[in-house]
Design a protein around this motif. Structure first.
Motif, mmCIF file in Angstrom:
data_model
loop_
_atom_site.group_PDB
_atom_site.id
_atom_site.type_symbol
_atom_site.label_atom_id
_atom_site.label_comp_id
_atom_site.label_asym_id
_atom_site.label_seq_id
_atom_site.Cartn_x
_atom_site.Cartn_y
_atom_site.Cartn_z
ATOM 1 N N LEU A 35 0.688 -1.167 -0.109
ATOM 2 C CA LEU A 35 -0.049 -0.086 -0.119
ATOM 3 C C LEU A 35 1.003 1.299 0.052
ATOM 4 N N LEU A 36 0.389 2.217 -0.773
ATOM 5 C CA LEU A 36 1.518 3.378 -0.852
ATOM 6 C C LEU A 36 0.419 4.703 -0.644
ATOM 7 N N ALA A 37 0.429 5.599 0.381
ATOM 8 C CA ALA A 37 -0.332 6.482 0.515
ATOM 9 C C ALA A 37 0.577 7.442 1.131
ATOM 10 N N ASP A 38 -0.098 8.794 1.489
ATOM 11 C CA ASP A 38 0.445 9.933 1.974
ATOM 12 C C ASP A 38 0.180 10.307 3.361
ATOM 13 N N ASP A 39 -0.398 9.258 4.220
ATOM 14 C CA ASP A 39 -0.430 9.436 5.594
ATOM 15 C C ASP A 39 -0.795 8.167 6.303
ATOM 16 N N ALA A 40 -0.639 7.945 7.650
ATOM 17 C CA ALA A 40 -0.559 6.648 8.300
ATOM 18 C C ALA A 40 -2.094 6.289 8.250
ATOM 19 N N ALA A 41 -3.037 7.174 8.517
ATOM 20 C CA ALA A 41 -4.365 6.973 8.792
ATOM 21 C C ALA A 41 -4.974 6.539 7.463
ATOM 22 N N ARG A 42 -4.823 6.926 6.331
ATOM 23 C CA ARG A 42 -5.072 6.257 4.866
ATOM 24 C C ARG A 42 -4.937 4.938 5.093
ATOM 25 N N LEU A 43 -3.489 4.675 5.125
ATOM 26 C CA LEU A 43 -2.926 3.331 5.009
ATOM 27 C C LEU A 43 -3.640 2.406 6.031
ATOM 28 N N ARG A 44 -3.890 2.659 7.095
ATOM 29 C CA ARG A 44 -4.674 1.687 8.158
ATOM 30 C C ARG A 44 -5.765 1.476 7.607
ATOM 31 N N ALA A 45 -6.714 2.627 7.070
ATOM 32 C CA ALA A 45 -8.029 2.559 6.835
ATOM 33 C C ALA A 45 -8.030 1.754 5.490
ATOM 34 N N SER A 46 -7.236 1.683 4.681
ATOM 35 C CA SER A 46 -7.253 0.869 3.493
ATOM 36 C C SER A 46 -6.744 -0.512 3.653
ATOM 37 N N GLN A 47 -5.859 -0.940 4.624
ATOM 38 C CA GLN A 47 -5.690 -2.287 4.959
ATOM 39 C C GLN A 47 -6.898 -2.944 5.847
ATOM 40 N N ARG A 48 -7.643 -2.087 6.601
ATOM 41 C CA ARG A 48 -8.841 -2.541 7.123
ATOM 42 C C ARG A 48 -9.940 -2.953 6.148
ATOM 43 N N VAL A 49 -10.135 -1.974 5.178
ATOM 44 C CA VAL A 49 -11.038 -2.388 4.032
ATOM 45 C C VAL A 49 -10.625 -3.561 3.347
ATOM 46 N N LEU A 50 -9.514 -3.795 2.797
ATOM 47 C CA LEU A 50 -8.960 -4.881 2.283
ATOM 48 C C LEU A 50 -9.456 -6.202 3.083
ATOM 49 N N ALA A 51 -9.325 -5.990 4.215
ATOM 50 C CA ALA A 51 -9.338 -7.452 5.282
ATOM 51 C C ALA A 51 -10.956 -7.561 5.202
ATOM 52 N N LEU A 52 -11.830 -6.612 5.028
ATOM 53 C CA LEU A 52 -13.120 -7.025 4.963
ATOM 54 C C LEU A 52 -13.620 -7.822 3.900
ATOM 55 N N GLY A 101 -11.233 -10.083 2.643
ATOM 56 C CA GLY A 101 -10.387 -11.144 2.696
ATOM 57 C C GLY A 101 -9.114 -10.848 1.889
ATOM 58 N N LEU A 102 -8.577 -9.743 1.318
ATOM 59 C CA LEU A 102 -7.410 -9.504 0.787
ATOM 60 C C LEU A 102 -6.513 -8.953 2.100
ATOM 61 N N ASP A 103 -5.906 -10.071 2.480
ATOM 62 C CA ASP A 103 -5.094 -10.184 3.953
ATOM 63 C C ASP A 103 -3.721 -10.075 3.519
ATOM 64 N N ARG A 104 -3.157 -10.061 2.372
ATOM 65 C CA ARG A 104 -1.623 -10.193 2.105
ATOM 66 C C ARG A 104 -0.943 -9.095 1.787
ATOM 67 N N VAL A 105 -1.339 -7.960 2.749
ATOM 68 C CA VAL A 105 -0.740 -6.494 2.586
ATOM 69 C C VAL A 105 0.577 -6.878 3.416
ATOM 70 N N VAL A 106 1.872 -6.864 2.587
ATOM 71 C CA VAL A 106 3.045 -7.442 3.251
ATOM 72 C C VAL A 106 3.882 -6.007 3.547
ATOM 73 N N ALA A 107 3.635 -4.796 2.986
ATOM 74 C CA ALA A 107 4.460 -3.767 3.342
ATOM 75 C C ALA A 107 3.685 -2.601 2.814
ATOM 76 N N TRP A 108 4.522 -1.378 3.200
ATOM 77 C CA TRP A 108 3.780 -0.003 3.008
ATOM 78 C C TRP A 108 4.957 0.892 2.344
ATOM 79 N N ALA A 109 4.108 2.087 1.959
ATOM 80 C CA ALA A 109 5.296 2.977 1.280
ATOM 81 C C ALA A 109 4.838 4.432 1.829
ATOM 82 N N GLY A 110 5.272 5.185 2.019
ATOM 83 C CA GLY A 110 4.930 6.619 2.303
ATOM 84 C C GLY A 110 5.266 7.652 1.158
ATOM 85 N N GLU A 111 5.007 8.944 1.465
ATOM 86 C CA GLU A 111 5.186 9.822 0.457
ATOM 87 C C GLU A 111 6.573 10.068 0.139
#
Length: 474
Positions: A326-343, A345-355
């Motif tokens: 996941l690539l985003a500009d802030d931590a809150a957006r990253l967390r929210a996106s990971q949560r939506v994907l988990a809803l 069943g897309l659980d394989r979020v292995v890393a993230w990248a910031g701005e």
């Protein structure tokens, strides 16, 4: 009796907690996978979750009924209707009680009467709710995906999403009869549906949180058609394309939905790490707003803005076995996106990248990409192939003359005949779907991709020519 509606905007999905005031016992109906929300509501209300149930095997999210029952020690109730193909595979191992038409159970002083309402799915049940300390008459009905505000559950998903051929007309007839079986219920009965506007489980859901049966009888299109053949034709017409992950959700929820994944911090990647992730086939999803992606993005990344449509398009376009960054500009957006994907069943979020990864890409890897915006009036002069990525129903209501219609979910295969240097102009109704489409084509090697600024709305507003299918002509 207390009723709490717990709404998930990312899925346009409603769960319900109903509690007995005398015993402080509560039931949760149709929980999604993020069970912490229900535990928090129960704690806030000062009640204990003693029972958990759901109306049917869900197609649009991973069910949380199994995990919530395990976490709380609650009794688990599941539909036993629908025939051998639509039985919960884990019901026996989990000690679930199977429910059939006419069954009844109590949660404290609240009675739940089970009604089999096939049509959306074969096993679907609804629950008539009676607080017998107040009256012997039911106060409301939990209708799941059977009856919505202004609409009914679509009967075509088994055929169109799960590929069970030859079922949608049969299910439409079941739906017609299930609706007619409501005839003896009173107009005052409150209706508590499982979805609101924006859900793909119907075609014209209203946004009100609840309704009454009497109002639906006068306002809902489905109650205005008395002829079965006419109803079958109408309910199957104009249904939106089902998101690509619906068939997988059916299988997961029938076999036994897994628990919520851990949301601990993932490794942070910088520009070289993203390059390696792209080279090894990871899906690098840029969840920033589409306008930010258009201005500047890392080549090969996919635009899927965090918002109400993230679940739909990630579920449609990303394989569940693929690792995700996941690539985003802030931590809150990253967390929210990971949560939506988990809803879903897309659980394989292995890393993230910031701005910083995007900002340093040019210095460490190579040039950034952008998506050019073209005004509707200039498309013809630039000799671009116009690709409309909207739903079929939107296309039928009006489209750009000479445009090619390729639904976004089919874009990769629908453009295989085009050379990669073809000048392309993409549009949807506004901008989000076109941004996703542009990222897909760029990632697949197309070199001259632009978006129509403002989308189809801007084309209409400019007074440019429009074509319509004959059935939608004014």
């Amino acid at each position: 009796m207390r009723l709490k509606r717990i709404y998930e905007d990312a899925l346009a999905q409603a769960s319900y907690l109903i509690a007995c005031d005398e015993t402080a016992h509560a039931i949760v109906v149709d929980p999604n996978r993020d069970v912490e929300r229900y535990l928090e509501v129960a704690s806030d209300e000062g009640v204990t979750i003693t029972d958990v149930t759901e109306t049917h095997i869900h197609a649009d999210f991973v069910s949380g009924a199994r995990e919530l029952a395990r976490r709380t020690g609650a009794r688990l109730y599941l539909s036993g209707e629908g025939g051998p193909d639509w039985q919960y595979r884990f019901a026996g191992a989990d000690g679930a009680r199977l429910l059939h038409d006419g069954d009844r159970f109590d949660v404290g002083t609240i009675r739940f009467d089970v009604r089999h309402t096939p049509g959306h799915t074969p096993e679907h049940v609804c629950f008539l709710v009676t607080d017998w300390t107040m009256s012997d008459h039911p106060v409301g009905m939990l209708t799941g995906d059977f009856l919505f505000v202004g609409d009914v559950g679509r009967p075509d998903l088994l055929e169109r999403a799960a590929k069970v051929q030859g079922t949608m007309e049969t299910m439409a007839r079941h739906l017609f009869r299930s609706l007619r079986a409501l005839g003896e219920l009173p107009d005052y009965l409150q209706i508590w549906p499982g979805h609101g506007a924006g859900s793909a489980c119907g075609k014209s859901l209203g946004s009100l949180p609840s309704t009454t049966l009497g109002f639906e009888r006068v306002a809902n299109w489905a109650f205005q058609i008395d002829d079965e053949e006419s109803f079958v034709h109408e309910v199957l017409a104009g249904q939106p394309e089902p998101p690509g992950y619906f068939a997988r959700m059916k299988t997961v929820n029938r076999a036994g939905p897994p628990p919520w994944p851990e949301m601990e911090s993932r490794a942070e990647l910088h520009a070289p790490g993203i390059r390696r992730a792209l080279a090894t086939g990871h899906a690098v999803i840029d969840v920033r707003p589409s306008a930010d992606f258009a201005r500047s993005h890392i080549p090969g990344t996919l635009s899927m803005p965090m918002g109400d449509s993230l679940a739909t398009w990630a579920g449609t376009l990303i394989d569940e076995g693929r690792d995700i960054v996941l690539l985003a500009d802030d931590a809150a957006r990253l967390r929210a996106s990971q949560r939506v994907l988990a809803l879903i069943g897309l659980d394989r979020v292995v890393a993230w990248a910031g701005e910083s990864a995007r900002l340093t890409w040019e210095a460490e890897v190579g040039p950034l990409s952008r998506v050019r915006q073209v005004a509707p009036e200039t498309i013809a002069a630039e000799h671009r192939v116009v690709i409309d990525v909207r739903r079929s129903s939107e296309w039928a209501e009006g489209h750009v003359p000479g445009a090619r219609h390729v639904y976004l979910g089919d874009l990769a295969t629908g453009t295989e005949d085009l050379p990669h240097d073809t000048p392309i102009a993409l549009h949807c109704q506004g901008s989000t779907r076109a941004s996703i489409a542009a990222s897909i084509l760029q990632a697949n090697g197309f070199t001259d991709v632009a978006n129509v600024s403002g989308g189809y709305r801007a084309w209409e507003a400019a007074g440019l020519p429009i074509e319509r299918d004959p059935s939608h002509s004014s």
